[in-house]
Scaffold this active site. Structure first.
Site, PDB file in Angstrom:
ATOM      1  N   PHE A 140      54.475 -12.258  81.126  1.00 49.31           N
ATOM      2  CA  PHE A 140      55.719 -12.575  81.133  1.00 49.31           C
ATOM      3  C   PHE A 140      56.751 -11.331  80.603  1.00 49.31           C
ATOM      4  O   PHE A 140      57.559 -10.829  81.260  1.00 49.31           O
ATOM      5  CB  PHE A 140      56.272 -13.648  80.594  1.00 49.31           C
ATOM      6  CG  PHE A 140      57.721 -13.921  80.411  1.00 49.31           C
ATOM      7  CD1 PHE A 140      58.433 -14.697  81.409  1.00 49.31           C
ATOM      8  CD2 PHE A 140      58.511 -13.575  79.209  1.00 49.31           C
ATOM      9  CE1 PHE A 140      59.763 -14.766  81.075  1.00 49.31           C
ATOM     10  CE2 PHE A 140      59.899 -13.600  79.076  1.00 49.31           C
ATOM     11  CZ  PHE A 140      60.644 -14.344  79.872  1.00 49.31           C
ATOM     12  N   ASP A 141      56.389 -10.653  79.496  1.00 49.90           N
ATOM     13  CA  ASP A 141      56.701  -9.661  78.753  1.00 49.90           C
ATOM     14  C   ASP A 141      56.699  -8.367  79.755  1.00 49.90           C
ATOM     15  O   ASP A 141      57.993  -7.760  80.013  1.00 49.90           O
ATOM     16  CB  ASP A 141      56.318  -9.234  77.600  1.00 49.90           C
ATOM     17  CG  ASP A 141      56.376 -10.375  76.417  1.00 49.90           C
ATOM     18  OD1 ASP A 141      55.830 -11.402  76.825  1.00 49.90           O
ATOM     19  OD2 ASP A 141      56.601 -10.167  75.395  1.00 49.90           O
ATOM     20  N   THR A 142      55.717  -8.162  80.244  1.00 45.92           N
ATOM     21  CA  THR A 142      55.526  -6.725  81.122  1.00 45.92           C
ATOM     22  C   THR A 142      56.331  -7.109  82.168  1.00 45.92           C
ATOM     23  O   THR A 142      56.975  -5.984  82.694  1.00 45.92           O
ATOM     24  CB  THR A 142      53.936  -6.676  81.637  1.00 45.92           C
ATOM     25  OG1 THR A 142      53.298  -6.638  80.264  1.00 45.92           O
ATOM     26  CG2 THR A 142      53.842  -5.497  82.202  1.00 45.92           C
TER      27      THR A 142
END
Length: 409
Positions: free
Chosen positions: A200-202
């Protein structure tokens, strides 16, 4: 401090009773670590954070006593809330908590508090001021201090090298559990983020960067949690699948990055007398042109062994012209997807005819001067003719072939 100190674009339309910052702590089966984390975070924010805040415990499908601990903390500590999601996934928990928050700035940190809380205010300050759109803590930035094993250090650096090589990412640390985003940016960006787990972050950062958003990086002090429960192998495989999915999305034009850039992106600073986007296009076109010229010269030299100069020139120029149009379509002028590809190639071939005329004409002129020119002289003449043809090609591509997509999305 009150909302009067916030920039007008953040303060407008926001409930003045809402917090400025909402810090989300995503948890899964963290009945032991949750309470000391939240109490330490709450004490720090009360003592050091000058704005109204909220701490949101985002429990994603815990099966232990995490939910009970979370409920007790909400009763005992003002400004602490909790949500419970029936499905597992850190990305899902963050997306849900951020989407339903009324705070101006949204952040999250890992429950192990590996990142020193002294970096929290520097993390969110550029978002509160409106200077940046997202902010990340970086363990790989200059000035950071990190304590962790060689294995995790190698994995982290390798992953970021993969991101740079495959997705051209420029941020230094995608995986540090210490990030923040403005709520107005989140409202438009998060619907495009598909991953519900660790990628999700990437995905969020790559989409933000491609859309022209400003990402602020903060060097952090970080101490590895030896009790981390992250499955490295399965997480790495999921990350690789996410990278492939993003590459397909960018290649097909499925992701509406141009619209997001128009809504939120920061356009390049204007230069008097220079059309918008021209400088970047020239640099990308020059890089594509240099590669095309080398390929053309190599093909010409190989074909010249068994063919005359005109035929060798025609075939080499035709092959590199097709490849050049495709590369400039995607890289220089930012056209994604297959729509209009055949028309662009047809127009590119007409532009190729101009280049062919210039290079063939230069060879004809050379043979009128000398009957048997040396090969190095032929190549020198062709390089000069190609430089002129390249300038003409850029003008025609920008003003005619890709005139409706003059800026890169």
């Amino acid at each position: 401090m009150s909302f009067s100190t916030l920039p007008s674009h953040l303060a407008a339309g926001i409930d003045h009773h809402a917090p400025v910052l909402d810090v989300v702590v995503p948890v899964y089966n963290e009945e032991i670590d949750l309470e000391p984390c939240v109490r330490r975070l709450h004490a720090y924010l009360r003592s050091h954070f000058p704005y109204r805040f909220r701490i949101t415990i985002a429990d994603n499908a815990s099966t232990d006593a995490t939910a009970d601990v979370a409920r007790r903390l909400t009763r005992e500590l003002p400004g602490v809330t909790a949500v419970h999601l029936p499905e597992k996934g850190r990305g899902r928990a963050l997306k849900h908590a951020w989407t339903h928050s009324d705070a101006a700035v949204l952040a999250y940190l890992d429950v192990d508090l590996s990142t020193d809380l002294g970096a929290l205010l520097p993390l969110v300050a550029p978002l509160i001021s409106g200077h940046s759109d997202l902010a990340i803590g970086s363990r790989l930035a200059r000035g950071s201090r990190v304590v962790r094993g060689a294995k995790r250090e190698f994995i982290s650096r390798s992953y970021n090298l993969i991101l740079r090589g495959t997705l051209a990412a420029r941020f230094t640390d995608a995986q540090c559990g210490f990030k923040a985003i403005r709520s107005d940016v989140a409202a438009r960006l998060l619907p495009m983020v598909e991953d519900t787990g660790w990628f999700f972050d990437t995905e969020m950062l790559v989409l933000a960067e491609r859309a022209g958003l400003r990402i602020h990086e903060v060097p952090v002090d970080w101490v590895d949690d030896p009790d981390s429960r992250v499955d490295i192998v399965s997480t790495a495989l999921a990350d690789l699948r996410g990278i492939v999915r993003l590459l397909r999305g960018f290649g097909s034009g499925r992701l509406p990055l141009a619209a997001l850039r128009e809504q939120l992106g920061r356009n390049p600073l204007p230069v008097p007398g220079v059309p918008a986007g021209l400088t970047g296009q020239l640099l990308r076109f020059a890089a594509v042109g240099a590669a095309s010229t080398l390929a053309y010269l190599l093909l010409y030299a190989l074909l010249r062994i068994g063919a005359g100069p005109q035929w060798a020139n025609l075939i080499a120029l035709l092959i590199t012209a097709i490849a050049n149009t495709a590369a400039n379509r995607r890289l220089t002028f930012g056209v994604r997807g297959t729509g209009g590809a055949w028309r662009h190639q047809f127009q590119g071939l007409l532009v190729f005819a101009v280049g062919l005329t210039l290079t063939s004409g230069s060879l004809t002129l050379l043979t009128t001067v000398t009957d048997d020119p040396a090969q190095h002289l032929e190549l020198a003449v062709l390089v000069a003719a190609n430089l002129l043809a390249t300038a003409v090609r850029f003008l025609l591509l920008r003003a005619w072939v890709f005139r409706r997509t003059g800026s890169r999305p």
